[in-house]
Design an enzyme around this catalytic site. Sequence first.
Site, mmCIF file in Angstrom:
data_model
loop_
_atom_site.group_PDB
_atom_site.id
_atom_site.type_symbol
_atom_site.label_atom_id
_atom_site.label_comp_id
_atom_site.label_asym_id
_atom_site.label_seq_id
_atom_site.Cartn_x
_atom_site.Cartn_y
_atom_site.Cartn_z
ATOM 1 N N ASN A 111 11.416 4.853 15.754
ATOM 2 C CA ASN A 111 11.664 5.174 14.346
ATOM 3 C C ASN A 111 10.441 5.837 13.734
ATOM 4 O OD1 ASN A 111 10.362 3.621 11.874
ATOM 5 N ND2 ASN A 111 10.364 2.166 13.612
ATOM 6 N N PHE A 115 8.357 3.903 5.603
ATOM 7 C CA PHE A 115 8.425 2.982 4.456
ATOM 8 C C PHE A 115 9.457 3.438 3.419
ATOM 9 C CE2 PHE A 115 3.793 1.140 4.731
ATOM 10 C CZ PHE A 115 4.130 0.465 5.886
ATOM 11 N N SER A 173 1.923 0.378 10.510
ATOM 12 C CA SER A 173 2.971 1.359 10.758
ATOM 13 C C SER A 173 2.346 2.695 11.138
ATOM 14 C CB SER A 173 3.848 1.553 9.511
ATOM 15 O OG SER A 173 4.713 2.669 9.687
ATOM 16 N N ASN A 175 3.893 5.481 10.814
ATOM 17 C CA ASN A 175 4.696 6.519 10.173
ATOM 18 C C ASN A 175 4.240 6.895 8.771
ATOM 19 O OD1 ASN A 175 6.463 6.639 12.439
ATOM 20 N ND2 ASN A 175 7.395 4.727 11.733
ATOM 21 N N THR A 176 3.179 6.275 8.283
ATOM 22 C CA THR A 176 2.532 6.688 7.041
ATOM 23 C C THR A 176 1.158 7.211 7.411
ATOM 24 O OG1 THR A 176 3.713 5.061 5.688
ATOM 25 C CG2 THR A 176 1.652 5.932 4.798
ATOM 26 N N LYS A 215 -0.374 -7.787 9.613
ATOM 27 C CA LYS A 215 0.390 -7.239 10.744
ATOM 28 C C LYS A 215 -0.380 -6.083 11.356
ATOM 29 C CE LYS A 215 5.044 -6.042 12.221
ATOM 30 N NZ LYS A 215 6.468 -6.042 11.835
ATOM 31 N N ASN A 244 3.149 -4.530 15.628
ATOM 32 C CA ASN A 244 4.083 -3.514 15.166
ATOM 33 C C ASN A 244 4.506 -2.637 16.343
ATOM 34 O OD1 ASN A 244 5.501 -1.736 13.375
ATOM 35 N ND2 ASN A 244 4.053 -2.230 11.764
#
Length: 362
Positions: A111, A115, A173, A175-176, A215, A244
């Site tokens: 993915n 967020f 994450s 993805n940011t 996390k 993660n």
Amino acid sequence: MIDAFRDLGRRGLFLFDPETAHGMSIAALKSGLVPTCRLKADPRLRQTVAGLDFANPIGMAAGFDKNAEVPEALLRLGFGFTEIGTVTPKAQAGNPRPRIFRLIEDEGVINRLGFNNEGHEAALRRLQAVRSGGIIGVNIGANKDSADRIADYVAGIRRFYSVARYFTANISSPNTPGLRDLQGRESLAVLLSAVLAARDEEAAKAGKRIPVFLKIAPDLTEEGMDDIAAEALSHALDGLIVSNTTLSRDGLKDQRQAKEAGGLSGKPVFEKSTAVLAKMRRRVGSALPIIGVGGVSSAETALEKIKAGADLVQLYSCMVYEGPGLAGQVVSGLSKLIDRERVGSIRDLRDTRLDYWANRNV
């Protein structure tokens, strides 16, 4: 009944793209179409972690219920706790679609959501309406366009203090852009100081202390793990969540989907995440709580996380393949494994394979 629902549901949902299928799963939980799991309570599975009493050690990881739409429905599936989010102060759309990819041969998921969520206010309204006494954690993050990301985490602590049973600061994450930079020692020290100071201020006002977990990613160097462990201990953090999604694509069968950008979860991340978990347990010692996440698809894999050093275990991506009955199957399976191991509590099995996993290369 739940097995038939799983098989039928998987065939039906896999006809749709993953994000549409996820929305259908949320709708099914809202409607009550998903059968409730009725488990016989097993006192050997009960855990007290960070001052919270868990009926069993299996939780739903953040990412499934981003906007706090179905926390009570998830608890009825057999989870001992659930975690909503990641939520950011302002609503944001996330990255362009398509942004979720099934790796069916590998039973994995990639993915790059970024967020996507409806923001603090929408999640807060829903959590204020919760009437069950179940343990619901709130996973907080920063907006992509934030001028002060640390302030976003502080805002999350303050906004949800009245409804969260625990907090997770998600700095892992992929993805940011730039978010994982907060795992660097200097940045992490500033973040933890600010977040825990806000928690302590709110605790003084509310008369209750809400635990805060951090996390982290599985894609850490040995030095990076050293730094995180040192800061977690020096700031008296309440616990870690390991881990993660990974940027690694090692060993995947589906090389076409493997080319997609984003974080990989599901079965392919089990070994890497479990090794990092054990390495962090060695670094932080026996007292600091750790929640193990990554590739949990069965009672056996959940127990392996515990043997590697986890107090609690979360799952999510493997439910895409195993269906909504997975939590109940894992919990009932753990009871059978305890029978086999002949111990009085699942806690007696923690760390029993710590050396095996901590010595693995990642």
